[in-house]
Motif scaffolding. Structure first.
Motif, PDB file in Angstrom:
ATOM      1  N   LYS A  36     -75.080  -5.805 -30.968  1.00 35.82           N
ATOM      2  CA  LYS A  36     -75.646  -5.051 -32.679  1.00 35.82           C
ATOM      3  C   LYS A  36     -74.767  -5.332 -33.398  1.00 35.82           C
ATOM      4  O   LYS A  36     -74.687  -6.291 -34.652  1.00 35.82           O
ATOM      5  N   VAL A  37     -73.055  -5.132 -32.314  1.00 35.45           N
ATOM      6  CA  VAL A  37     -72.128  -5.029 -33.768  1.00 35.45           C
ATOM      7  C   VAL A  37     -71.112  -6.225 -33.767  1.00 35.45           C
ATOM      8  O   VAL A  37     -69.999  -6.649 -34.860  1.00 35.45           O
ATOM      9  N   VAL A  38     -71.199  -7.027 -32.936  1.00 33.98           N
ATOM     10  CA  VAL A  38     -70.521  -8.523 -32.561  1.00 33.98           C
ATOM     11  C   VAL A  38     -71.205  -8.861 -33.721  1.00 33.98           C
ATOM     12  O   VAL A  38     -71.795  -8.889 -33.956  1.00 33.98           O
ATOM     13  N   ARG A  39     -70.188 -10.122 -34.204  1.00 37.70           N
ATOM     14  CA  ARG A  39     -69.991 -10.689 -35.485  1.00 37.70           C
ATOM     15  C   ARG A  39     -71.410 -12.341 -34.207  1.00 37.70           C
ATOM     16  O   ARG A  39     -71.797 -12.582 -35.045  1.00 37.70           O
ATOM     17  N   TRP A  40     -70.696 -12.401 -33.288  1.00 38.74           N
ATOM     18  CA  TRP A  40     -71.303 -14.106 -32.730  1.00 38.74           C
ATOM     19  C   TRP A  40     -71.885 -13.789 -32.137  1.00 38.74           C
ATOM     20  O   TRP A  40     -71.007 -14.020 -30.450  1.00 38.74           O
ATOM     21  N   PRO A  41     -72.967 -12.732 -31.031  1.00 39.20           N
ATOM     22  CA  PRO A  41     -72.879 -12.491 -30.281  1.00 39.20           C
ATOM     23  C   PRO A  41     -73.767 -14.154 -29.248  1.00 39.20           C
ATOM     24  O   PRO A  41     -73.181 -13.718 -27.995  1.00 39.20           O
ATOM     25  N   ILE A  42     -73.956 -14.432 -29.762  1.00 43.10           N
ATOM     26  CA  ILE A  42     -74.903 -15.952 -28.851  1.00 43.10           C
ATOM     27  C   ILE A  42     -73.536 -16.740 -27.643  1.00 43.10           C
ATOM     28  O   ILE A  42     -72.991 -17.219 -27.152  1.00 43.10           O
ATOM     29  N   PRO A  43     -72.284 -16.784 -28.901  1.00 43.64           N
ATOM     30  CA  PRO A  43     -71.139 -17.758 -28.975  1.00 43.64           C
ATOM     31  C   PRO A  43     -70.705 -16.793 -27.153  1.00 43.64           C
ATOM     32  O   PRO A  43     -70.180 -17.574 -26.648  1.00 43.64           O
ATOM     33  N   LEU A  44     -70.752 -15.725 -27.951  1.00 37.74           N
ATOM     34  CA  LEU A  44     -69.271 -15.251 -26.966  1.00 37.74           C
ATOM     35  C   LEU A  44     -70.349 -14.798 -25.778  1.00 37.74           C
ATOM     36  O   LEU A  44     -69.433 -14.530 -24.645  1.00 37.74           O
ATOM     37  N   ALA A  45     -71.335 -14.467 -25.419  1.00 39.39           N
ATOM     38  CA  ALA A  45     -72.053 -14.662 -23.995  1.00 39.39           C
ATOM     39  C   ALA A  45     -72.553 -15.858 -23.365  1.00 39.39           C
ATOM     40  O   ALA A  45     -72.392 -15.555 -22.386  1.00 39.39           O
ATOM     41  N   VAL A  46     -72.521 -17.021 -23.856  1.00 36.40           N
ATOM     42  CA  VAL A  46     -72.371 -17.579 -23.618  1.00 36.40           C
ATOM     43  C   VAL A  46     -70.869 -18.111 -23.341  1.00 36.40           C
ATOM     44  O   VAL A  46     -70.596 -18.832 -21.776  1.00 36.40           O
ATOM     45  N   ALA A  47     -69.746 -18.132 -23.352  1.00 36.71           N
ATOM     46  CA  ALA A  47     -68.457 -18.130 -23.100  1.00 36.71           C
ATOM     47  C   ALA A  47     -68.663 -17.031 -22.478  1.00 36.71           C
ATOM     48  O   ALA A  47     -68.076 -17.982 -21.039  1.00 36.71           O
ATOM     49  N   ILE A  48     -68.834 -15.773 -22.316  1.00 38.03           N
ATOM     50  CA  ILE A  48     -68.898 -15.196 -20.892  1.00 38.03           C
ATOM     51  C   ILE A  48     -69.745 -15.734 -19.417  1.00 38.03           C
ATOM     52  O   ILE A  48     -69.018 -16.184 -18.294  1.00 38.03           O
ATOM     53  N   ALA A  49     -71.146 -16.702 -19.848  1.00 35.34           N
ATOM     54  CA  ALA A  49     -71.868 -16.749 -18.932  1.00 35.34           C
ATOM     55  C   ALA A  49     -70.395 -18.501 -18.413  1.00 35.34           C
ATOM     56  O   ALA A  49     -70.470 -18.444 -17.348  1.00 35.34           O
ATOM     57  N   VAL A  50     -70.038 -18.925 -19.108  1.00 32.12           N
ATOM     58  CA  VAL A  50     -68.892 -19.958 -18.871  1.00 32.12           C
ATOM     59  C   VAL A  50     -67.724 -19.681 -17.965  1.00 32.12           C
ATOM     60  O   VAL A  50     -67.158 -20.514 -16.814  1.00 32.12           O
ATOM     61  N   MET A  51     -67.053 -18.656 -19.016  1.00 28.84           N
ATOM     62  CA  MET A  51     -66.620 -17.685 -17.201  1.00 28.84           C
ATOM     63  C   MET A  51     -66.832 -17.430 -16.080  1.00 28.84           C
ATOM     64  O   MET A  51     -66.177 -17.758 -15.214  1.00 28.84           O
ATOM     65  N   ALA A  52     -67.969 -17.250 -15.790  1.00 35.61           N
ATOM     66  CA  ALA A  52     -68.421 -16.427 -14.034  1.00 35.61           C
ATOM     67  C   ALA A  52     -68.753 -17.840 -13.801  1.00 35.61           C
ATOM     68  O   ALA A  52     -68.850 -17.935 -12.817  1.00 35.61           O
ATOM     69  N   SER A  53     -68.924 -18.652 -14.733  1.00 35.76           N
ATOM     70  CA  SER A  53     -69.282 -19.725 -13.578  1.00 35.76           C
ATOM     71  C   SER A  53     -68.468 -20.528 -12.857  1.00 35.76           C
ATOM     72  O   SER A  53     -68.878 -21.559 -11.959  1.00 35.76           O
ATOM     73  N   VAL A  54     -67.162 -20.185 -13.703  1.00 32.68           N
ATOM     74  CA  VAL A  54     -65.921 -20.540 -13.005  1.00 32.68           C
ATOM     75  C   VAL A  54     -65.055 -19.908 -12.106  1.00 32.68           C
ATOM     76  O   VAL A  54     -63.682 -19.973 -12.063  1.00 32.68           O
ATOM     77  N   SER A  55     -65.610 -18.497 -11.657  1.00 33.30           N
ATOM     78  CA  SER A  55     -64.711 -17.655 -11.111  1.00 33.30           C
ATOM     79  C   SER A  55     -65.390 -16.873 -10.122  1.00 33.30           C
ATOM     80  O   SER A  55     -66.684 -16.049 -10.165  1.00 33.30           O
ATOM     81  N   PRO A  56     -65.423 -17.851  -8.881  1.00 32.96           N
ATOM     82  CA  PRO A  56     -65.615 -16.974  -7.991  1.00 32.96           C
ATOM     83  C   PRO A  56     -65.341 -15.420  -6.833  1.00 32.96           C
ATOM     84  O   PRO A  56     -66.159 -15.641  -5.982  1.00 32.96           O
ATOM     85  N   ASP A  57     -64.125 -15.487  -7.557  1.00 32.86           N
ATOM     86  CA  ASP A  57     -63.737 -13.866  -7.142  1.00 32.86           C
ATOM     87  C   ASP A  57     -65.107 -12.835  -7.652  1.00 32.86           C
ATOM     88  O   ASP A  57     -64.601 -11.584  -6.991  1.00 32.86           O
ATOM     89  N   ILE A  58     -66.177 -13.591  -8.547  1.00 33.29           N
ATOM     90  CA  ILE A  58     -67.140 -12.087  -8.871  1.00 33.29           C
ATOM     91  C   ILE A  58     -67.368 -11.239  -7.879  1.00 33.29           C
ATOM     92  O   ILE A  58     -67.508 -10.237  -7.604  1.00 33.29           O
ATOM     93  N   GLY A  59     -67.862 -11.918  -6.887  1.00 30.19           N
ATOM     94  CA  GLY A  59     -68.666 -11.534  -5.750  1.00 30.19           C
ATOM     95  C   GLY A  59     -69.979 -11.120  -5.682  1.00 30.19           C
ATOM     96  O   GLY A  59     -70.857 -11.642  -6.872  1.00 30.19           O
ATOM     97  N   ASP A  60     -70.359 -10.715  -5.385  1.00 27.96           N
ATOM     98  CA  ASP A  60     -72.045 -10.573  -4.770  1.00 27.96           C
ATOM     99  C   ASP A  60     -72.193  -8.844  -5.423  1.00 27.96           C
ATOM    100  O   ASP A  60     -73.849  -8.423  -5.888  1.00 27.96           O
ATOM    101  N   ASP A  61     -71.840  -7.879  -5.664  1.00 25.50           N
ATOM    102  CA  ASP A  61     -71.869  -7.020  -5.960  1.00 25.50           C
ATOM    103  C   ASP A  61     -72.783  -6.863  -7.302  1.00 25.50           C
ATOM    104  O   ASP A  61     -71.916  -7.642  -8.312  1.00 25.50           O
TER     105      ASP A  61
END
Length: 387
Positions: free
Chosen positions: A170-195
């Protein structure tokens, strides 16, 4: 596939529920939208019929998708239908969850409902699924772990995390682009693991944040007749594209549970696929919402029990694999068998959403647990005054 309303579409009223359980909030309605001048959509027990209808239709598609999964190896048509439905059924659920989380804050009563309506069912069903697998799959060593969601329970973990982060979005200026960027970074980060199935939590995050950003007028936009008409060729093109892609693309992309590297490709393809699938899902969700009735129908009341249907149908969905039903009955892989499986899955999950089933399992899905929470002195004072 999706029934149209028999009467003219009515404008949607502002959302009244603040929680994913869709309980009505007596005060502090999300957003400051004014009451529409047109007659509001009929409600069932204070609920918005459109969203209950959407959730019911989506949960039916979830159950059908699980029933189609064993058929996809031998049927390109089943694989195409499977991929098409997986493009939008969970995103639609998640968008609705985000929409009804718009007024979530750290208020005591909302935190309590988050615990009783999300965290407690997760603990109970994760444990139940673990013991079910031990028994039904003859796997006595299967661990009981709350850190590694199994099968359907990932959604409860994700919803718990997403909702806790709502005040931040609610407080960030561009929530949707930020969330999409997080999703993209997660999709290329195999070290996140299954937890805690964090890949799914992060890759599905943009849909929840999009739901937070939506307003009643956005749903009215997709309910226009022009959108409903346009959705027909869009669905047809999606099916044709899925039919072409079925032998060339893994359906695991639609699960959002693995990184690109874990799917055997390069990081930049993972980034492109995440963005492309997000765009396709938004279009397909809009088409799906355009055909959801806004009036009350025979299945509107079932929309309040979709989480029951979601979690309970998983036992039969997995049991059918463990017990070899799709291997023992070859006729299920014929066209008539596929139709029968589809109808059975839809009927089963419909039964699991009914009020009698909800009453039976309310102890696990919606426990009150007043004994577990401290009493607010102000609430006690108000209770004495009202008495």
């Amino acid at each position: 596939m999706f029934p149209a309303a028999a009467t003219p579409r009515r404008e949607l009223p502002p959302a009244r529920a603040a929680e994913g359980t869709d309980r009505a909030e007596p005060a502090e309605q999300p957003s400051g939208t004014a009451q529409d001048t047109a007659a509001p959509a009929p409600k069932s027990e204070g609920r918005n019929a459109f969203f209950d209808n959407a959730k019911y239709l989506a949960i039916v598609l979830v159950a059908m998708g699980h029933a189609w999964e064993p058929l996809t190896d031998g049927s390109r048509a089943a694989e195409a239908l499977y991929m098409t439905v997986y493009t939008f059924h969970m995103p639609a659920f998640i968008i609705i969850s985000g929409y009804f989380s718009r007024s979530f804050d750290m208020r005591k009563d909302r935190l309590q409902r988050l615990v009783t309506g999300v965290a407690v069912p997760y603990v109970l069903f994760e444990t139940a699924y673990a013991f079910f697998k031990r028994w039904a799959d003859d796997d006595p060593g299967h661990p009981v772990s709350l850190l590694d969601p199994w099968f359907l329970t990932w959604f409860l973990v994700a919803l718990f995390i997403w909702r806790l982060t709502t005040p931040l979005w609610k407080v960030v200026r561009w929530p949707i682009p930020l969330a999409v960027a997080i999703a993209v970074m997660a999709s290329v980060s195999p070290d996140i693991g299954d937890d805690l199935d964090l890949q799914r939590v992060l890759q599905f995050l943009p849909f929840f944040v999009l739901g937070l950003a939506l307003r009643p007028e956005h749903f009215k936009m997709v309910q226009r007749r022009a959108v409903r008409i346009a959705s027909l060729p869009v669905f047809a093109c999606a099916l044709l594209m899925a039919y072409w892609a079925a032998p060339r693309m893994s359906s695991a992309w639609f699960y959002h549970r693995d990184s690109a590297q874990e799917l055997g490709t390069t990081w930049w393809i993972g980034a492109i696929m995440t963005l492309a699938l997000f765009g396709c899902s938004i279009v397909m969700v809009a088409c799906f919402f355009s055909w959801v009735p806004t009036r009350r129908t025979w299945f509107t009341v079932l929309g309040a029990g979709t989480l029951y249907g979601y979690l309970l149908h998983g036992f039969l969905a997995k049991g059918s694999r463990f017990w070899g039903w799709f291997d023992d009955y070859a006729w299920l892989h014929s066209p008539l068998g596929e139709i029968a499986v589809t109808l059975i899955a839809g009927g089963l999950v419909t039964a699991l959403c009914t009020p009698p089933v909800r009453r039976m399992f309310r102890f696990a899905m919606e426990p009150t647990m007043a004994w577990a929470f401290r009493k607010d002195p102000a609430d006690a004072a108000r209770a004495r005054v009202s008495a």
